[in-house]
Scaffold this motif. Sequence first.
Motif, PDB file in Angstrom:
ATOM      1  N   VAL A 132      35.683  36.739  54.005  1.00  0.00           N
ATOM      2  CA  VAL A 132      35.318  35.970  52.812  1.00  0.00           C
ATOM      3  C   VAL A 132      35.897  36.627  51.568  1.00  0.00           C
ATOM      4  CG1 VAL A 132      33.388  35.278  51.324  1.00  0.00           C
ATOM      5  CG2 VAL A 132      33.259  34.918  53.806  1.00  0.00           C
ATOM      6  N   ARG A 133      35.796  37.935  51.482  1.00  0.00           N
ATOM      7  CA  ARG A 133      36.335  38.644  50.319  1.00  0.00           C
ATOM      8  C   ARG A 133      37.848  38.455  50.202  1.00  0.00           C
ATOM      9  NH1 ARG A 133      32.739  44.139  50.892  1.00  0.00           N
ATOM     10  NH2 ARG A 133      30.800  43.243  50.052  1.00  0.00           N
ATOM     11  N   THR A 134      38.542  38.493  51.327  1.00  0.00           N
ATOM     12  CA  THR A 134      39.997  38.268  51.315  1.00  0.00           C
ATOM     13  C   THR A 134      40.315  36.842  50.869  1.00  0.00           C
ATOM     14  OG1 THR A 134      40.372  39.897  53.062  1.00  0.00           O
ATOM     15  CG2 THR A 134      42.081  38.222  52.758  1.00  0.00           C
ATOM     16  N   LEU A 135      39.584  35.888  51.390  1.00  0.00           N
ATOM     17  CA  LEU A 135      39.815  34.492  51.019  1.00  0.00           C
ATOM     18  C   LEU A 135      39.562  34.263  49.526  1.00  0.00           C
ATOM     19  CD1 LEU A 135      38.104  32.740  54.072  1.00  0.00           C
ATOM     20  CD2 LEU A 135      40.554  33.106  53.715  1.00  0.00           C
ATOM     21  N   LEU A 136      38.487  34.853  49.011  1.00  0.00           N
ATOM     22  CA  LEU A 136      38.189  34.728  47.581  1.00  0.00           C
ATOM     23  C   LEU A 136      39.261  35.392  46.728  1.00  0.00           C
ATOM     24  CD1 LEU A 136      34.337  35.375  47.625  1.00  0.00           C
ATOM     25  CD2 LEU A 136      35.451  33.275  46.862  1.00  0.00           C
ATOM     26  N   GLU A 137      39.670  36.572  47.129  1.00  0.00           N
ATOM     27  CA  GLU A 137      40.676  37.315  46.374  1.00  0.00           C
ATOM     28  C   GLU A 137      41.971  36.526  46.235  1.00  0.00           C
ATOM     29  OE1 GLU A 137      42.712  40.206  44.251  1.00  0.00           O
ATOM     30  OE2 GLU A 137      40.567  40.014  44.609  1.00  0.00           O
ATOM     31  N   HIS A 138      42.312  35.767  47.268  1.00  0.00           N
ATOM     32  CA  HIS A 138      43.580  35.027  47.281  1.00  0.00           C
ATOM     33  C   HIS A 138      43.401  33.537  46.969  1.00  0.00           C
ATOM     34  CE1 HIS A 138      45.949  38.455  48.536  1.00  0.00           C
ATOM     35  NE2 HIS A 138      44.904  38.799  49.258  1.00  0.00           N
ATOM     36  N   ASP A 139      42.271  33.204  46.376  1.00  0.00           N
ATOM     37  CA  ASP A 139      42.006  31.832  45.917  1.00  0.00           C
ATOM     38  C   ASP A 139      42.151  30.782  47.016  1.00  0.00           C
ATOM     39  OD1 ASP A 139      41.503  32.764  43.280  1.00  0.00           O
ATOM     40  OD2 ASP A 139      43.665  32.831  42.905  1.00  0.00           O
ATOM     41  N   LEU A 140      41.678  31.120  48.203  1.00  0.00           N
ATOM     42  CA  LEU A 140      41.747  30.192  49.331  1.00  0.00           C
ATOM     43  C   LEU A 140      40.430  29.462  49.588  1.00  0.00           C
ATOM     44  CD1 LEU A 140      43.893  32.357  51.758  1.00  0.00           C
ATOM     45  CD2 LEU A 140      44.576  30.244  50.608  1.00  0.00           C
ATOM     46  N   VAL A 141      39.383  29.817  48.869  1.00  0.00           N
ATOM     47  CA  VAL A 141      38.080  29.172  49.047  1.00  0.00           C
ATOM     48  C   VAL A 141      38.026  27.927  48.170  1.00  0.00           C
ATOM     49  CG1 VAL A 141      35.588  29.415  48.757  1.00  0.00           C
ATOM     50  CG2 VAL A 141      36.942  31.340  49.623  1.00  0.00           C
ATOM     51  N   ASP A 142      37.696  26.803  48.787  1.00  0.00           N
ATOM     52  CA  ASP A 142      37.580  25.543  48.066  1.00  0.00           C
ATOM     53  C   ASP A 142      36.142  25.243  47.662  1.00  0.00           C
ATOM     54  OD1 ASP A 142      40.389  24.549  48.301  1.00  0.00           O
ATOM     55  OD2 ASP A 142      39.912  24.787  50.432  1.00  0.00           O
ATOM     56  N   GLU A 143      35.189  25.803  48.410  1.00  0.00           N
ATOM     57  CA  GLU A 143      33.779  25.586  48.097  1.00  0.00           C
ATOM     58  C   GLU A 143      32.979  26.766  48.629  1.00  0.00           C
ATOM     59  OE1 GLU A 143      32.092  21.487  47.971  1.00  0.00           O
ATOM     60  OE2 GLU A 143      30.952  22.241  49.699  1.00  0.00           O
ATOM     61  N   LEU A 144      31.958  27.134  47.869  1.00  0.00           N
ATOM     62  CA  LEU A 144      31.079  28.245  48.234  1.00  0.00           C
ATOM     63  C   LEU A 144      29.658  27.703  48.282  1.00  0.00           C
ATOM     64  CD1 LEU A 144      30.866  31.359  48.619  1.00  0.00           C
ATOM     65  CD2 LEU A 144      30.583  31.514  46.154  1.00  0.00           C
ATOM     66  N   GLY A 161      32.571  41.634  46.542  1.00  0.00           N
ATOM     67  CA  GLY A 161      33.052  42.981  46.284  1.00  0.00           C
ATOM     68  C   GLY A 161      33.961  42.964  45.070  1.00  0.00           C
ATOM     69  N   GLU A 162      34.713  44.016  44.923  1.00  0.00           N
ATOM     70  CA  GLU A 162      35.645  44.089  43.805  1.00  0.00           C
ATOM     71  C   GLU A 162      36.771  43.085  44.000  1.00  0.00           C
ATOM     72  OE1 GLU A 162      37.024  47.944  42.629  1.00  0.00           O
ATOM     73  OE2 GLU A 162      35.097  48.857  43.101  1.00  0.00           O
ATOM     74  N   THR A 163      37.223  42.515  42.885  1.00  0.00           N
ATOM     75  CA  THR A 163      38.355  41.603  42.903  1.00  0.00           C
ATOM     76  C   THR A 163      39.371  42.057  41.866  1.00  0.00           C
ATOM     77  OG1 THR A 163      37.298  40.122  41.305  1.00  0.00           O
ATOM     78  CG2 THR A 163      36.980  39.600  43.635  1.00  0.00           C
ATOM     79  N   SER A 164      40.592  41.618  42.015  1.00  0.00           N
ATOM     80  CA  SER A 164      41.641  42.014  41.087  1.00  0.00           C
ATOM     81  C   SER A 164      41.514  41.306  39.740  1.00  0.00           C
ATOM     82  CB  SER A 164      43.021  41.720  41.689  1.00  0.00           C
ATOM     83  OG  SER A 164      43.151  40.331  41.921  1.00  0.00           O
ATOM     84  N   ASP A 165      40.741  40.227  39.716  1.00  0.00           N
ATOM     85  CA  ASP A 165      40.535  39.466  38.488  1.00  0.00           C
ATOM     86  C   ASP A 165      39.206  38.726  38.618  1.00  0.00           C
ATOM     87  OD1 ASP A 165      41.001  38.389  36.004  1.00  0.00           O
ATOM     88  OD2 ASP A 165      42.660  37.103  36.620  1.00  0.00           O
ATOM     89  N   SER A 166      38.705  38.208  37.532  1.00  0.00           N
ATOM     90  CA  SER A 166      37.469  37.428  37.604  1.00  0.00           C
ATOM     91  C   SER A 166      37.750  36.128  38.369  1.00  0.00           C
ATOM     92  CB  SER A 166      36.936  37.130  36.202  1.00  0.00           C
ATOM     93  OG  SER A 166      37.866  36.367  35.473  1.00  0.00           O
ATOM     94  N   LYS A 167      36.721  35.592  38.966  1.00  0.00           N
ATOM     95  CA  LYS A 167      36.823  34.373  39.766  1.00  0.00           C
ATOM     96  C   LYS A 167      35.799  33.360  39.236  1.00  0.00           C
ATOM     97  CE  LYS A 167      39.793  36.245  42.572  1.00  0.00           C
ATOM     98  NZ  LYS A 167      41.166  35.832  42.573  1.00  0.00           N
ATOM     99  N   PRO A 168      36.172  32.584  38.214  1.00  0.00           N
ATOM    100  CA  PRO A 168      35.211  31.626  37.655  1.00  0.00           C
ATOM    101  C   PRO A 168      34.892  30.511  38.658  1.00  0.00           C
ATOM    102  CG  PRO A 168      37.363  31.364  36.621  1.00  0.00           C
ATOM    103  CD  PRO A 168      37.463  32.537  37.544  1.00  0.00           C
ATOM    104  N   LEU A 169      33.608  30.150  38.692  1.00  0.00           N
ATOM    105  CA  LEU A 169      33.123  29.102  39.589  1.00  0.00           C
ATOM    106  C   LEU A 169      32.344  28.082  38.772  1.00  0.00           C
ATOM    107  CD1 LEU A 169      31.749  31.467  42.359  1.00  0.00           C
ATOM    108  CD2 LEU A 169      33.889  30.174  42.461  1.00  0.00           C
TER     109      LEU A 169
END
Length: 191
Positions: A132-144, A161-169
Amino acid sequence: MGKIVVSENVSLDGVVEDPTGDQGFARGGWFGQMPERDRDAWAEVELDEAVGAAALLLGRRSDAWFAARWLSRRGEWADRLNSLPKYVVSATIQDPRWSNATVVRGNVVDEVRKLKTEVDGEIVVYASTPLVRTLLEHDLVDELRLMVFPVVLGTGERLFGETSDSKPLRLTSVRTVGNSLAFLTYQPVKY
């Protein structure tokens, strides 16, 4: 086109570690503390999600955990989960444990992008925190989708976990499940 849907049970403070108490985490077993009415309502939501899924995407440990619990079960929910195509991300296993499963090897990001073009519908990810963390990091998640349990554990592995940038939802849905669970649905904000 496939849609990656992450579906997680989390404590109020975001812990996903050892919900059933099988892994020896001192504060594990928090999932089993919900009242039966809430458990029945939770199961209805999960069945609906399984019926709407086209496939499951899992990590190696999640594949083994689910296989041990679901292969011997019967009923509408178990039959649906057991029959769904499953894609198990692993560099080490040859044969996944759960039924109807294929091992996904190579670069996870590339392989999941490819999978999204091959599967039509929702590809649901259960548990599988590192994936899940890898998918989020690479913007592959379409819905959470987060089923939030009314307990604060104060410690334990958290979903994010930590990400390279913020992930707005963007919050797209809020629903009370049973008397005490909150079911929250988010979609990434694309700029």
